[in-house]
Scaffold this active site. Structure first.
Site, short mmCIF file in Angstrom:
data_model
loop_
_atom_site.label_atom_id
_atom_site.label_comp_id
_atom_site.label_asym_id
_atom_site.label_seq_id
_atom_site.Cartn_x
_atom_site.Cartn_y
_atom_site.Cartn_z
N TYR A 87 53.35 51.53 62.13
CA TYR A 87 53.39 52.95 62.49
C TYR A 87 52.90 53.14 63.93
O TYR A 87 53.53 53.83 64.73
CB TYR A 87 52.52 53.74 61.52
CG TYR A 87 52.30 55.19 61.86
CD1 TYR A 87 53.21 56.17 61.45
CD2 TYR A 87 51.16 55.60 62.56
CE1 TYR A 87 53.00 57.51 61.76
CE2 TYR A 87 50.95 56.94 62.86
CZ TYR A 87 51.87 57.88 62.46
OH TYR A 87 51.66 59.20 62.76
N SER A 132 51.26 60.10 68.45
CA SER A 132 50.05 59.98 67.65
C SER A 132 48.92 59.42 68.51
O SER A 132 49.16 58.68 69.47
CB SER A 132 50.29 59.04 66.47
OG SER A 132 49.08 58.70 65.81
#
Length: 283
Positions: free
Chosen positions: A188, A175
């Site tokens: 996350y 990400s």
């Protein structure tokens, strides 16, 4: 790709793609398969929707048989299987929880049992919860996020290495948040940073076996995780902060996975492809 307007649409995590407005774009009509993955077998975790669904359909158009794992979103998974089969490819559905090491081993073994081989492992399953105060992240959430987002990578890779060989590949979904952080997605983002370390650490030893491992680091992509884990304002303005002023679609991400899975990327390992709407990262 024109800008799309996203509506407030609360869902329960991990979200259902068929209930999203607008629906994500899975594959462009203009995408022409050329047999890049003909005869290959791919296993994709989190393959029922979002980026995983788009990867499955692109792989199928390139000639691969596909096994897709998902938690419990049966309707989405069956729709993905239909899309894969319309491309003329076989599709195996493997529901279950990748937080469990025994299930990750089962995923690999069932794929090999069904198709006789495993050539491409795509670790894509992920969870997130939006909280901007680390004190609000419960021990249970922290452990669940790490088990889904990074432990599952360890479990599946360990199992897959008994079957992968010369020319085979591993692709991990990282990400943009691994590189720039995100104060609302602390745990996350930490797992996505861990993925980067895993990919870089495995590149050298796997190269000795002829196996390549790389990552894709998407920016804001319109998937079920967004309406199911973010507040109304975050959804309606999703992607507006990028230089392109819009979110990306899964159809814009999946071709990178095709590249990494195919012989076209034969001199690439331990690397990350950044698809984020023009954000420049110092990485």
């Amino acid at each position: 790709m024109s800008e799309r307007t996203f509506q407030s649409q609360p869902q329960t995590p991990p979200g259902i793609e068929s209930e999203m407005t607008p629906l994500p774009e899975v594959i462009r009509d203009s995408y022409q398969g050329t047999g890049k993955l003909a005869g290959k077998v791919a296993l994709i975790t989190g393959g029922d929707s979002g980026i995983g669904r788009a990867v499955a359909v692109h792989f199928a158009r390139e000639g691969a048989a596909v096994a897709i794992n998902y938690l419990s979103e049966t309707e989405d998974a069956e729709a993905t299987r239909d899309m894969v089969e319309r491309e003329g490819a076989q599709c195996l559905l493997l529901p279950g929880d990748v937080r469990k090491p025994s299930f990750c081993r089962e995923l690999v073994e069932r794929t090999v049992s069904e198709f006789g081989a495993l050539n491409v492992l795509v670790n894509n399953a992920a969870e997130q919860m939006q909280l901007d105060d680390i004190r609000e992240i419960s021990d249970e959430q922290l452990e669940s996020t790490f088990r889904t987002n990074i432990f599952s990578h360890f479990y599946t890779i360990k199992a897959a290495l008994d079957h992968l060989g010369e020319g085979d590949t591993i692709i991990c979904t990282s990400s943009i948040n691994a590189f720039k952080g995100n104060p609302g997605l602390i745990d996350y983002s930490a797992t996505k940073g861990a993925i980067q370390g895993l990919v870089r650490s495995l590149a050298e030893p796997l190269a000795e076996q002829g196996i390549r491992i790389n990552a894709v680091a998407p920016g804001p992509i319109w998937t079920p995780l967004i309406p199911s884990t973010m507040g109304d304002e975050s959804v309606t303005t999703f992607g507006a902060q990028t230089p392109m002023k819009r979110a990306g679609q899964p159809s814009e991400i999946a071709p990178a996975y095709v590249y990494l899975a195919s012989v076209e990327s034969s001199y690439m390992s331990g690397q990350t492809i950044h698809l984020n709407g023009g954000t420049v990262l110092n990485c």
